[in-house]
Design a protein around this motif. Structure first.
Motif, PDB file in Angstrom:
ATOM      1  N   ARG A 128       0.832  -1.210   0.000  1.00 24.93           N
ATOM      2  CA  ARG A 128       0.000   0.000   0.000  1.00 24.93           C
ATOM      3  C   ARG A 128       0.871   1.267   0.000  1.00 24.93           C
ATOM      4  NH1 ARG A 128      -4.635  -1.727   4.458  1.00 24.93           N
ATOM      5  NH2 ARG A 128      -5.837  -3.097   3.061  1.00 24.93           N
ATOM      6  N   LEU A 129       1.964   1.229   0.786  1.00 27.42           N
ATOM      7  CA  LEU A 129       2.866   2.378   0.835  1.00 27.42           C
ATOM      8  C   LEU A 129       3.538   2.624  -0.525  1.00 27.42           C
ATOM      9  CD1 LEU A 129       4.555   1.855   4.340  1.00 27.42           C
ATOM     10  CD2 LEU A 129       2.909   3.641   3.685  1.00 27.42           C
ATOM     11  N   VAL A 130       3.961   1.528  -1.171  1.00 25.58           N
ATOM     12  CA  VAL A 130       4.592   1.653  -2.490  1.00 25.58           C
ATOM     13  C   VAL A 130       3.611   2.238  -3.499  1.00 25.58           C
ATOM     14  CG1 VAL A 130       5.570   0.361  -4.435  1.00 25.58           C
ATOM     15  CG2 VAL A 130       6.282  -0.169  -2.088  1.00 25.58           C
ATOM     16  N   VAL A 162       2.776  14.438  -9.199  1.00 28.49           N
ATOM     17  CA  VAL A 162       3.757  15.529  -9.283  1.00 28.49           C
ATOM     18  C   VAL A 162       4.291  15.677 -10.705  1.00 28.49           C
ATOM     19  CG1 VAL A 162       6.052  16.288  -8.526  1.00 28.49           C
ATOM     20  CG2 VAL A 162       4.413  15.346  -6.863  1.00 28.49           C
ATOM     21  N   ILE A 163       4.580  14.540 -11.353  1.00 27.25           N
ATOM     22  CA  ILE A 163       5.105  14.576 -12.719  1.00 27.25           C
ATOM     23  C   ILE A 163       4.085  15.184 -13.678  1.00 27.25           C
ATOM     24  CG2 ILE A 163       5.838  13.152 -14.665  1.00 27.25           C
ATOM     25  CD1 ILE A 163       7.093  11.247 -12.634  1.00 27.25           C
ATOM     26  N   VAL A 164       2.838  14.727 -13.551  1.00 26.63           N
ATOM     27  CA  VAL A 164       1.778  15.234 -14.428  1.00 26.63           C
ATOM     28  C   VAL A 164       1.581  16.733 -14.209  1.00 26.63           C
ATOM     29  CG1 VAL A 164      -0.686  15.131 -14.940  1.00 26.63           C
ATOM     30  CG2 VAL A 164       0.617  13.021 -14.617  1.00 26.63           C
ATOM     31  N   SER A 176       1.655   9.331  -5.818  1.00 21.39           N
ATOM     32  CA  SER A 176       2.017  10.724  -5.511  1.00 21.39           C
ATOM     33  C   SER A 176       3.044  11.249  -6.513  1.00 21.39           C
ATOM     34  CB  SER A 176       2.571  10.815  -4.090  1.00 21.39           C
ATOM     35  OG  SER A 176       1.595  10.399  -3.151  1.00 21.39           O
ATOM     36  N   VAL A 177       4.057  10.408  -6.818  1.00 21.17           N
ATOM     37  CA  VAL A 177       5.086  10.810  -7.792  1.00 21.17           C
ATOM     38  C   VAL A 177       4.469  11.070  -9.150  1.00 21.17           C
ATOM     39  CG1 VAL A 177       7.136  10.039  -9.043  1.00 21.17           C
ATOM     40  CG2 VAL A 177       6.962   9.659  -6.572  1.00 21.17           C
TER      41      VAL A 177
END
Length: 274
Positions: free
Chosen positions: A243-245, A255-257, A251-252
């Motif tokens: 779940r953390l992964v 941010v990229i989008v 989230s990454v």
């Protein structure tokens, strides 16, 4: 002559099975493990009355005989149990009566017990004598290795739960008298079912079972592991890691989008706005 030929087999059949209405209900064929105890459940229906001087006279059963591999069990035929004898095989116990129950129990079963067993019922009037057909077939399995099965499958058990271990064999057995071991040490239980619970860490170990009178029947070890409370406190839950992964990647990606969108907006507008 033709009439006599037809009567011979019918008369012989009557001699074997008795008059109409008399019957014996035997159990299905039985396979027994050497050293076990077998109970042959059996019921019979005798001839209650016979005709005498134009009237019916009640009969009374006076003798019950069990024998091996004999069609009639009559007269001096060797028997394993005879209610009129004081010299019966001690391993053969008659649990029935002279009313309608003919149950027979064989303890410490041996290879020599493999046979077809039949019962003969004799009354105070010879016309009510009969031998029950076809009998019950008993086969004996020698050197059978026992096997342990669990009521909870092969999964790991938690503290406080309950489980039953069964000492079984491919061959049918009844009232099995076994010895249970945990890590090579004998337990006090002697029945085919070992009930454990509420479980503690002390119940963990390798369990084996076997017939008390047959050492070669000892089962292969069955591993039972009890998980202690709090044993996972220092470990990481794999599901939590997943779940953390997933959350981090999500989230990454956001941010990229967002960065791409902002960059395109800047390129389309004036440089002073970026």
């Amino acid at each position: 002559m033709a009439v006599w030929d037809k009567k011979v087999p019918w008369g012989f059949l009557l001699m074997l099975t008795g008059a109409v209405g008399q019957s014996v209900n035997y159990p299905a064929p039985v396979c027994a493990v050497t050293g076990s105890t077998v109970t042959l459940l059996c019921t019979f229906t005798p001839l209650r009355f016979v005709g005498q001087d134009g009237r019916e006279v009640s009969t009374e059963i006076i003798r019950v005989v069990w024998c091996q591999n004999h069609q009639i069990c009559q007269g001096s035929t060797p028997s394993v149990f005879d209610s009129s004898s004081g010299n019966n095989n001690p391993r053969y116990k008659y649990l029935g009566d002279k009313k309608g129950n003919c149950t027979l129990q064989i303890t410490d079963v041996q290879k020599e017990d493999e046979a077809t067993l039949r019962i003969r019922i004799e009354a105070d009037d010879s016309r009510a004598h009969f031998t029950g057909q076809p009998g019950v077939n008993v086969t004996v399995s020698d050197g059978t290795r026992m096997e342990i099965k669990s009521s909870r499958g092969d999964g790991e058990l938690r503290r406080g739960e309950n489980v039953t271990l069964y000492c079984t064999a491919l061959c049918t057995f009844h009232q099995l008298n076994v010895t249970w071991f945990r890590d090579g040490h004998a337990l006090s239980e002697s029945g085919p079912a070992l009930q454990l619970g509420p479980l503690t860490a002390g119940d963990s170990g390798n369990y084996t079972c076997g017939l008390k009178v047959n050492v070669s029947s000892l089962s292969l070890p069955y591993s039972l592991q009890v998980e202690e409370e709090g044993s996972n406190s220092g470990s990481v839950d794999p599901l939590l890691i997943a779940r953390l992964v997933f959350f981090t990647l999500h989230s990454v990606l956001i941010v990229i989008v967002a960065s791409v969108i902002i960059k395109r907006t800047c390129l389309q507008g004036s440089s002073s706005k970026c």
